[in-house]
Scaffold this active site. Structure first.
Site, PDB file in Angstrom:
ATOM      1  N   ASN A  43       0.831  -1.203   0.000  1.00 40.15           N
ATOM      2  CA  ASN A  43       0.000   0.000   0.000  1.00 40.15           C
ATOM      3  C   ASN A  43       0.870   1.260   0.000  1.00 40.15           C
ATOM      4  O   ASN A  43       1.960   1.288   0.590  1.00 40.15           O
ATOM      5  CB  ASN A  43      -1.024  -0.002   1.142  1.00 40.15           C
ATOM      6  CG  ASN A  43      -0.478  -0.383   2.501  1.00 40.15           C
ATOM      7  OD1 ASN A  43       0.556  -1.021   2.625  1.00 40.15           O
ATOM      8  ND2 ASN A  43      -1.176   0.025   3.531  1.00 40.15           N
ATOM      9  N   GLU A  45       0.281   5.269   0.631  1.00 42.06           N
ATOM     10  CA  GLU A  45      -0.672   6.289   1.068  1.00 42.06           C
ATOM     11  C   GLU A  45      -0.283   7.670   0.550  1.00 42.06           C
ATOM     12  O   GLU A  45       0.799   7.873  -0.017  1.00 42.06           O
ATOM     13  CB  GLU A  45      -0.779   6.239   2.590  1.00 42.06           C
ATOM     14  CG  GLU A  45      -1.302   4.870   3.048  1.00 42.06           C
ATOM     15  CD  GLU A  45      -1.506   4.747   4.542  1.00 42.06           C
ATOM     16  OE1 GLU A  45      -0.991   5.586   5.316  1.00 42.06           O
ATOM     17  OE2 GLU A  45      -2.196   3.780   4.943  1.00 42.06           O
ATOM     18  N   CYS A  54      -4.160   0.652  -2.388  1.00 42.02           N
ATOM     19  CA  CYS A  54      -4.029  -0.593  -1.627  1.00 42.02           C
ATOM     20  C   CYS A  54      -2.926  -1.467  -2.226  1.00 42.02           C
ATOM     21  O   CYS A  54      -2.571  -1.344  -3.410  1.00 42.02           O
ATOM     22  CB  CYS A  54      -5.342  -1.366  -1.639  1.00 42.02           C
ATOM     23  SG  CYS A  54      -6.617  -0.702  -0.540  1.00 42.02           S
ATOM     24  N   GLU A  56      -3.167  -4.532  -3.016  1.00 42.01           N
ATOM     25  CA  GLU A  56      -3.714  -5.346  -4.111  1.00 42.01           C
ATOM     26  C   GLU A  56      -3.588  -4.594  -5.437  1.00 42.01           C
ATOM     27  O   GLU A  56      -3.235  -5.187  -6.474  1.00 42.01           O
ATOM     28  CB  GLU A  56      -5.192  -5.666  -3.852  1.00 42.01           C
ATOM     29  CG  GLU A  56      -5.449  -6.628  -2.704  1.00 42.01           C
ATOM     30  CD  GLU A  56      -5.536  -5.956  -1.342  1.00 42.01           C
ATOM     31  OE1 GLU A  56      -5.029  -4.824  -1.176  1.00 42.01           O
ATOM     32  OE2 GLU A  56      -6.110  -6.571  -0.436  1.00 42.01           O
ATOM     33  N   CYS A  87     -10.254  -5.096   0.993  1.00 44.20           N
ATOM     34  CA  CYS A  87     -11.360  -4.140   1.025  1.00 44.20           C
ATOM     35  C   CYS A  87     -12.294  -4.406  -0.163  1.00 44.20           C
ATOM     36  O   CYS A  87     -11.950  -5.133  -1.109  1.00 44.20           O
ATOM     37  CB  CYS A  87     -10.842  -2.705   1.007  1.00 44.20           C
ATOM     38  SG  CYS A  87     -10.328  -2.117  -0.615  1.00 44.20           S
ATOM     39  N   CYS A  90     -10.942  -3.601  -3.650  1.00 45.21           N
ATOM     40  CA  CYS A  90      -9.906  -4.536  -4.118  1.00 45.21           C
ATOM     41  C   CYS A  90     -10.506  -5.870  -4.517  1.00 45.21           C
ATOM     42  O   CYS A  90      -9.975  -6.560  -5.391  1.00 45.21           O
ATOM     43  CB  CYS A  90      -8.830  -4.714  -3.055  1.00 45.21           C
ATOM     44  SG  CYS A  90      -7.762  -3.258  -2.976  1.00 45.21           S
TER      45      CYS A  90
HETATM   46  N1  THU Z   1      -5.221  -1.707   2.750  1.00 42.70           N
HETATM   47  C1  THU Z   1      -4.685  -2.456   1.735  1.00 42.70           C
HETATM   48  O1  THU Z   1      -3.611  -2.162   1.215  1.00 42.70           O
HETATM   49  N2  THU Z   1      -5.373  -3.557   1.352  1.00 42.70           N
HETATM   50  C2  THU Z   1      -6.533  -3.985   1.904  1.00 42.70           C
HETATM   51  O2  THU Z   1      -7.137  -4.914   1.410  1.00 42.70           O
HETATM   52  C3  THU Z   1      -7.041  -3.337   3.125  1.00 42.70           C
HETATM   53  C4  THU Z   1      -6.499  -1.971   3.362  1.00 42.70           C
HETATM   54  C5  THU Z   1      -4.478  -0.507   3.177  1.00 42.70           C
HETATM   55  C6  THU Z   1      -5.037   0.792   2.690  1.00 42.70           C
HETATM   56  C7  THU Z   1      -4.459   1.761   3.705  1.00 42.70           C
HETATM   57  O3  THU Z   1      -3.163   2.159   3.274  1.00 42.70           O
HETATM   58  C8  THU Z   1      -4.338   0.942   4.974  1.00 42.70           C
HETATM   59  O4  THU Z   1      -4.459  -0.412   4.571  1.00 42.70           O
HETATM   60  C9  THU Z   1      -5.392   1.254   6.006  1.00 42.70           C
HETATM   61  O5  THU Z   1      -6.660   1.202   5.459  1.00 42.70           O
END
Ligand code: THU
Length: 132
Positions: A43, A45, A54, A56, A87, A90
């Site tokens: 991920n 940000e 994300c 994924e 999520c 994703c």
């Molecule tokens: N996140 C992912 O990378 N994948 C997921 O399936 C769940 C959430 C990340 C997004 C964000 O950077 C952090 O987790 C908190 O939500």
């Protein structure tokens, strides 16, 4: 039976690269594509929060950039108490490149694993067939 230990190693390694100054929640994903090649994503940000991506999405982008569009297996890992679920967005992104039978392993850094499938994660998925 699929062998996931190489995917776990790849997901754990790329998770270390996650850029997460806001959530501090690192996620790593490894995708085995149809060719057998493993693609990884973490991920990333952003200070404008919705612009973050994300893990994924990163792994899918790496796979497509390498010329592949068929997912054989997925592994997702984070340092959560319970195996981290993908999520909703994703789930849809993965379903673009994976049939419902494709195995997905949700995992924790500590070693807990939950085996599921794309179909179980996204029942009733919208697909191109509805636009016929
Ligand atoms: N996140 C992912 O990378 N994948 C997921 O399936 C769940 C959430 C990340 C997004 C964000 O950077 C952090 O987790 C908190 O939500």
């Amino acid at each position: 039976m699929s062998e996931t230990s190489d995917l776990r190693e790849a997901a754990l390694a790329v998770r270390e690269m996650a850029y997460v100054p806001y959530s501090r929640f690192k996620v790593g994903v490894a995708i085995r594509a149809a060719s057998g090649t493993v693609y990884r994503g973490c991920n990333v940000e952003n200070v404008a929060y919705p612009q973050g991506t994300c893990a994924e999405a990163g792994a899918i982008a790496a796979m497509v950039a390498a010329g592949e569009t068929s997912i054989a297996e997925v592994y997702v890992v984070a340092a959560s108490d319970r195996p981290v679920p993908c999520c909703g967005g994703c789930r849809q992104k993965l379903a673009e490149f994976a049939g419902g039978e494709v195995p997905v392993t949700l995992a924790t850094v500590a070693g807990a694993e939950e085996a599921t499938t794309i179909g179980a994660l996204l029942p009733g998925a919208f697909d191109a067939g509805y636009m016929a």
